[in-house]
Motif scaffolding. Structure first.
Motif, PDB file in Angstrom:
ATOM      1  N   VAL A  35       0.851  -1.182   0.000  1.00 57.73           N
ATOM      2  CA  VAL A  35       0.000   0.000   0.000  1.00 57.73           C
ATOM      3  C   VAL A  35       0.888   1.234   0.000  1.00 57.73           C
ATOM      4  CG1 VAL A  35      -1.698   1.309   1.329  1.00 57.73           C
ATOM      5  CG2 VAL A  35      -1.843  -1.171   1.255  1.00 57.73           C
ATOM      6  N   THR A  36       0.551   2.190  -0.846  1.00 55.36           N
ATOM      7  CA  THR A  36       1.305   3.425  -0.877  1.00 55.36           C
ATOM      8  C   THR A  36       0.539   4.484  -0.103  1.00 55.36           C
ATOM      9  OG1 THR A  36       2.033   2.833  -3.077  1.00 55.36           O
ATOM     10  CG2 THR A  36       2.402   5.086  -2.395  1.00 55.36           C
ATOM     11  N   ALA A  80      -8.151   2.967  -0.239  1.00 52.33           N
ATOM     12  CA  ALA A  80      -7.163   3.156  -1.305  1.00 52.33           C
ATOM     13  C   ALA A  80      -6.640   1.824  -1.842  1.00 52.33           C
ATOM     14  CB  ALA A  80      -6.009   4.023  -0.803  1.00 52.33           C
ATOM     15  N   SER A  81      -6.383   0.869  -0.952  1.00 52.63           N
ATOM     16  CA  SER A  81      -5.810  -0.401  -1.430  1.00 52.63           C
ATOM     17  C   SER A  81      -6.822  -1.123  -2.322  1.00 52.63           C
ATOM     18  CB  SER A  81      -5.401  -1.285  -0.252  1.00 52.63           C
ATOM     19  OG  SER A  81      -6.497  -1.544   0.575  1.00 52.63           O
ATOM     20  N   TYR A  82      -8.099  -1.016  -1.981  1.00 57.11           N
ATOM     21  CA  TYR A  82      -9.144  -1.633  -2.807  1.00 57.11           C
ATOM     22  C   TYR A  82      -9.214  -0.947  -4.180  1.00 57.11           C
ATOM     23  CZ  TYR A  82     -13.718  -2.793  -4.675  1.00 57.11           C
ATOM     24  OH  TYR A  82     -14.733  -3.192  -5.515  1.00 57.11           O
ATOM     25  N   ALA A 120      -5.950   6.346  -6.459  1.00 57.23           N
ATOM     26  CA  ALA A 120      -6.556   5.670  -5.304  1.00 57.23           C
ATOM     27  C   ALA A 120      -6.475   6.575  -4.072  1.00 57.23           C
ATOM     28  CB  ALA A 120      -5.855   4.332  -5.058  1.00 57.23           C
ATOM     29  N   ALA A 121      -5.326   7.216  -3.890  1.00 61.68           N
ATOM     30  CA  ALA A 121      -5.166   8.120  -2.742  1.00 61.68           C
ATOM     31  C   ALA A 121      -6.115   9.311  -2.864  1.00 61.68           C
ATOM     32  CB  ALA A 121      -3.717   8.600  -2.652  1.00 61.68           C
ATOM     33  N   PRO A 173     -13.668  -3.375   0.989  1.00 57.08           N
ATOM     34  CA  PRO A 173     -14.181  -2.099   0.480  1.00 57.08           C
ATOM     35  C   PRO A 173     -15.328  -1.511   1.294  1.00 57.08           C
ATOM     36  CG  PRO A 173     -14.872  -3.922  -0.946  1.00 57.08           C
ATOM     37  CD  PRO A 173     -13.869  -4.477   0.037  1.00 57.08           C
ATOM     38  N   ARG A 174     -15.401  -0.189   1.241  1.00 59.71           N
ATOM     39  CA  ARG A 174     -16.544   0.566   1.747  1.00 59.71           C
ATOM     40  C   ARG A 174     -17.758   0.254   0.882  1.00 59.71           C
ATOM     41  NH1 ARG A 174     -17.390   6.029   3.928  1.00 59.71           N
ATOM     42  NH2 ARG A 174     -19.526   6.547   3.348  1.00 59.71           N
ATOM     43  N   LEU A 175     -18.926   0.124   1.511  1.00 57.94           N
ATOM     44  CA  LEU A 175     -20.167  -0.103   0.772  1.00 57.94           C
ATOM     45  C   LEU A 175     -21.199   0.978   1.078  1.00 57.94           C
ATOM     46  CD1 LEU A 175     -20.531  -3.965   1.440  1.00 57.94           C
ATOM     47  CD2 LEU A 175     -19.532  -2.907  -0.602  1.00 57.94           C
TER      48      LEU A 175
END
Ligand code: HEC
Ligand code: HEC
Length: 223
Positions: A35-36, A80-82, A120-121, A173-175
Motif C-alpha cells: 500500500v502506498t 485506497a488499497s481496494y 486511489a489516494a 471495500p466501503r459499501l
C-alpha cells in the motif's frame, strides 16, 4: 518515481469463519500486501492524478467521486488499497463483467502503477456525500442481513468484513452510500463468477434476488 513501501500487516484474525464459507481466508486479499501512503506520492504524480480524476474519470464518477448516476460506482471515501487493486484488475483484464469491459478496461489500460496509486489516494481522501436512498421499506430487512447474515442459508454477516458502519475495513471495500443498482449488479456478478472473486462468490452464492435487493437498499441509505 517513488518507492513503494511494503507494509506487512500481521495476518488478520478472522472474525468470520472461513471454513463455514468454504474458502481459505487469505484468498482474494493479495492486494493488501503493498500500500502506498498518500504522503509518499510525489507532487507531480499527485497533480497529474488529480487532473485525470477531474477531467477524465469525473465525467462518469463525478469530480470528487460522488457519482450521481447509479451505473457509475461512487469512489469517494473508498479504501485506497481496494481502489488500486480494482484499477490493476481492470488493466489486467481480470475483472470481467460487461460494464467493466466496456467502460473500464480501456480507461485503465493507459494507467501506470504510480498514477493508479495516486488516483486511489485521491478518491480515498474525498468526503463521501450522503446518497439519495433511505426511504425504502427494504432498508430494515437489509440491515438485518448486513449485520447478522442468514444462518440457515450459510450467508455470513457482511459487517464482519465490511465493518459495522459499512465504511470498510483495511482490506475490505466501503459499501455505505453506494448506488443500490451498482451493488445489486456486483452481487449478481459475484454469484455467477462473472466477477471472479472466490471470497465474495462464497458469500453471495446462496443469496436470493429479494435478499440482494434488501441489502442494496440498506447500503445505499447508509451515510
Ligand atoms: C465512461 C464512464 C467511465 C469513465 C470515464 C471512468 N469510469 Fe470507472 N467505472 C465505470 C463503470 C460503469 C464502472 C462499473 C463497472 C462494473 O460494473 O463492473 C466503473 C468502475 C470503476 C471502479 C471500481 C469501483 C468499485 O467500487 O469497485 C474504479 C476504481 C474506477 N471505475 C475508477 C475510474 C478511474 C480512476 C477513472 C479515470 C481514469 C474512471 N474510472 C473512468 C465508468 C467509467
Ligand atoms: C469474508 C469477508 C467478506 C464478507 C463476509 C463479505 N464480503 Fe463483500 N467483499 C469482500 C472482499 C474481499 C471484497 C473485494 C473483492 C475484490 O477484490 O474484488 C468484497 C467486495 C464486495 C462488493 C463489491 C464492492 C464494489 O465496490 O464493487 C460488494 C457489493 C460486497 N462485497 C457486498 C457484500 C455483502 C452484501 C456481504 C454480506 C452478505 C458481504 N459483502 C460479505 C469480503 C467480504
Amino acid at each position: 518515481m517513488y518507492d513503494i513501501e511494503q507494509i506487512h500487516r500481521p495476518h488478520r484474525t478472522a472474525r468470520w469463519s472461513a471454513t463455514a464459507l468454504g474458502f481459505t481466508g487469505a484468498v482474494a486479499l493479495g492486494f493488501a500486501s503493498a500500500v502506498t501512503r498518500a504522503d509518499e506520492i510525489d507532487g507531480a504524480t499527485r497533480a497529474h492524478a488529480q487532473k485525470v480524476a477531474v477531467t477524465v474519470c469525473g465525467t462518469c464518477h463525478g469530480a470528487t467521486g460522488n457519482s450521481s448516476q447509479p451505473k457509475f460506482p461512487r469512489l469517494a471515501g473508498q479504501k485506497a488499497s481496494y481502489l488500486a487493486a480494482q484499477l490493476k484488475a481492470f488493466r489486467a483484464q481480470s475483472r470481467g463483467d460487461p460494464d467493466a469491459i466496456g467502460y473500464m478496461w480501456g480507461m485503465a489500460s493507459e494507467l501506470d502503477d504510480s498514477t493508479i496509486e495516486a488516483l486511489a489516494a485521491y478518491y480515498s481522501a474525498q468526503n463521501a456525500e450522503p446518497s439519495s436512498g433511505g426511504n425504502s421499506p427494504l432498508v430494515s430487512p437489509g440491515k438485518q442481513i448486513y449485520e447478522q447474515g442468514i444462518a440457515g442459508e450459510g450467508v455470513p454477516a457482511c459487517s464482519s468484513c465490511h465493518g459495522p458502519d459499512a465504511h470498510g475495513l483495511t482490506d475490505f471495500p466501503r459499501l455505505a452510500g453506494q448506488h443500490s443498482q451498482y451493488v445489486l449488479k456486483q452481487l449478481a456478478s459475484f454469484q455467477s463468477s462473472m466477477r471472479n472473486v472466490a471470497v465474495m462468490h462464497g458469500v453471495a452464492q446462496n443469496l436470493r434476488a429479494a435478499e440482494m435487493q434488501a441489502i442494496a437498499a440498506y447500503l445505499e441509505a447508509q451515510p
